[in-house]
Write a protein that holds these residues in place. Sequence first.
Motif, short mmCIF file in Angstrom:
data_model
loop_
_atom_site.label_atom_id
_atom_site.label_comp_id
_atom_site.label_asym_id
_atom_site.label_seq_id
_atom_site.Cartn_x
_atom_site.Cartn_y
_atom_site.Cartn_z
N TRP A 51 0.72 -1.17 -0.01
CA TRP A 51 -0.18 0.02 -0.01
C TRP A 51 0.97 1.38 -0.08
CZ3 TRP A 51 -4.31 -0.67 -1.98
CH2 TRP A 51 -5.11 -1.76 -1.74
N ASP A 52 2.06 1.28 0.21
CA ASP A 52 3.01 2.29 0.11
C ASP A 52 4.26 1.81 -0.49
OD1 ASP A 52 4.95 1.98 2.24
OD2 ASP A 52 3.23 2.73 3.36
N PHE A 53 5.05 2.89 -0.98
CA PHE A 53 6.24 2.47 -1.73
C PHE A 53 7.19 2.07 -0.85
CE2 PHE A 53 10.49 3.94 -3.29
CZ PHE A 53 10.40 3.54 -4.51
N LEU A 54 7.40 2.61 0.57
CA LEU A 54 8.35 2.06 1.55
C LEU A 54 7.95 0.56 1.80
CD1 LEU A 54 9.21 5.27 3.65
CD2 LEU A 54 10.47 4.26 1.93
N GLU A 55 6.79 0.13 1.91
CA GLU A 55 6.52 -1.30 2.17
C GLU A 55 6.79 -2.10 0.95
OE1 GLU A 55 2.62 -3.62 3.42
OE2 GLU A 55 2.31 -1.79 2.51
N PHE A 56 6.65 -1.52 -0.33
CA PHE A 56 7.19 -2.25 -1.42
C PHE A 56 8.62 -2.56 -1.26
CE2 PHE A 56 9.21 -2.36 -5.45
CZ PHE A 56 8.46 -3.47 -5.99
N CYS A 57 9.44 -1.41 -1.10
CA CYS A 57 10.81 -1.67 -1.06
C CYS A 57 11.39 -2.66 0.01
CB CYS A 57 11.54 -0.34 -0.80
SG CYS A 57 11.38 0.94 -2.09
N ASP A 58 10.65 -2.40 1.20
CA ASP A 58 10.93 -3.57 2.22
C ASP A 58 10.60 -4.81 1.88
OD1 ASP A 58 11.98 -3.94 5.16
OD2 ASP A 58 9.85 -4.48 5.36
N GLY A 59 9.70 -5.42 1.18
CA GLY A 59 9.33 -6.70 0.72
C GLY A 59 10.22 -6.87 -0.39
N PHE A 60 10.53 -6.10 -1.31
CA PHE A 60 11.52 -6.33 -2.40
C PHE A 60 12.76 -6.65 -1.82
CE2 PHE A 60 13.75 -4.70 -6.31
CZ PHE A 60 13.63 -5.61 -7.00
N ARG A 61 13.15 -5.90 -0.81
CA ARG A 61 14.61 -6.07 -0.21
C ARG A 61 14.63 -7.50 0.42
NH1 ARG A 61 15.91 -6.67 4.87
NH2 ARG A 61 13.97 -5.50 5.46
N LYS A 62 13.51 -7.82 1.21
CA LYS A 62 13.48 -9.20 1.68
C LYS A 62 13.57 -10.47 0.88
CE LYS A 62 10.75 -7.87 5.77
NZ LYS A 62 9.48 -7.75 6.51
N LEU A 63 12.63 -10.33 -0.64
CA LEU A 63 12.79 -11.23 -1.47
C LEU A 63 14.11 -11.29 -1.95
CD1 LEU A 63 11.11 -13.09 -3.31
CD2 LEU A 63 11.27 -11.21 -5.03
N LEU A 64 14.98 -10.26 -2.32
CA LEU A 64 16.23 -10.43 -2.68
C LEU A 64 17.10 -11.05 -1.74
CD1 LEU A 64 16.74 -6.71 -4.26
CD2 LEU A 64 16.19 -8.86 -5.49
N ASP A 65 16.97 -10.74 -0.58
CA ASP A 65 17.85 -11.57 0.33
C ASP A 65 17.41 -12.93 0.63
OD1 ASP A 65 19.05 -9.19 1.35
OD2 ASP A 65 17.86 -8.76 3.10
N HIS A 66 16.23 -13.26 0.59
CA HIS A 66 15.60 -14.61 0.43
C HIS A 66 16.47 -15.52 -0.59
CE1 HIS A 66 12.91 -18.05 0.78
NE2 HIS A 66 12.96 -17.95 -0.39
N LEU A 67 16.28 -14.78 -1.67
CA LEU A 67 17.22 -15.34 -3.06
C LEU A 67 18.63 -15.50 -2.86
CD1 LEU A 67 14.57 -13.71 -5.67
CD2 LEU A 67 14.66 -16.25 -4.90
N GLN A 68 19.15 -14.59 -2.10
CA GLN A 68 20.57 -14.65 -1.72
C GLN A 68 21.52 -14.07 -3.17
OE1 GLN A 68 21.70 -18.75 -0.33
NE2 GLN A 68 21.14 -18.30 1.58
N LEU A 69 20.75 -12.86 -3.64
CA LEU A 69 21.57 -12.43 -4.45
C LEU A 69 22.57 -11.20 -4.04
CD1 LEU A 69 18.19 -11.83 -6.69
CD2 LEU A 69 19.86 -13.56 -6.97
N ASP A 70 23.55 -11.22 -4.93
CA ASP A 70 24.57 -10.28 -4.36
C ASP A 70 24.00 -8.79 -5.08
OD1 ASP A 70 26.29 -12.08 -3.23
OD2 ASP A 70 27.14 -12.61 -5.05
N LYS A 71 23.98 -8.73 -6.26
CA LYS A 71 23.33 -7.55 -7.01
C LYS A 71 22.30 -7.98 -8.26
CE LYS A 71 27.96 -5.18 -6.86
NZ LYS A 71 28.97 -4.64 -7.82
N PHE A 72 21.96 -7.21 -8.75
CA PHE A 72 20.92 -7.21 -9.92
C PHE A 72 21.00 -6.19 -10.90
CE2 PHE A 72 18.16 -5.00 -6.77
CZ PHE A 72 17.47 -4.25 -7.52
N LEU A 73 20.29 -6.44 -12.00
CA LEU A 73 20.36 -5.36 -13.13
C LEU A 73 18.76 -4.97 -13.21
CD1 LEU A 73 21.30 -3.37 -15.30
CD2 LEU A 73 21.38 -5.59 -16.62
N ALA A 74 17.97 -4.15 -13.12
CA ALA A 74 16.73 -3.77 -13.29
C ALA A 74 16.47 -2.54 -14.12
CB ALA A 74 15.96 -3.87 -11.93
N ASP A 75 15.37 -2.35 -14.45
CA ASP A 75 15.21 -1.16 -15.00
C ASP A 75 14.65 -0.28 -14.04
OD1 ASP A 75 14.07 0.84 -16.32
OD2 ASP A 75 13.02 -0.04 -17.74
N ALA A 76 15.34 0.69 -13.35
CA ALA A 76 14.85 1.39 -12.29
C ALA A 76 14.26 2.70 -12.46
CB ALA A 76 16.22 1.86 -11.48
#
Length: 132
Positions: free
Chosen positions: A82-107
């Motif tokens: 429901w807000d941008f910071l909540e999305f960023c927090d969820g996205f960060r948790k997903l990236l941590d779960h996937l154990q990614l070092d870096k990623f390339l995305a269309d920012a």
Amino acid sequence: MGEIKISPDYNWFRSTVPLKRIIVDDDDSKVWSLYDAGPRNLRCPIIFLPPVSGTADVFFQQILALTSWGYRVISLQYPVYWDFLEFCDGFRKLLDHLQLDKFLADARIYAEKDCSWKLCNWPSGSKNGRCN
């Protein structure tokens, strides 16, 4: 997408790349769905985020092409935040779960927020775990 769903390429994609569902938040109704294709030993994938009305499989042709060239590609379908910071927090948790070092995305989706450079450089976000 009706014609695409009956195409041989789409059917091959769906039969070879499984749709994974991952919960990273305390709220188990927030389910991330993703296609993760290509070499799993690569910890710096290309990540696709579909438009608001799209799903993770809209990038199936890009996934097929890029993985044939040796890239790891992840296409995400994100839950409702429901807000941008909540999305960023969820996205960060997903990236941590996937154990990614870096990623390339269309920012460009983060262009109006001071967050894209942090997400593209550090999957864990800023040092305090927030995007601000």
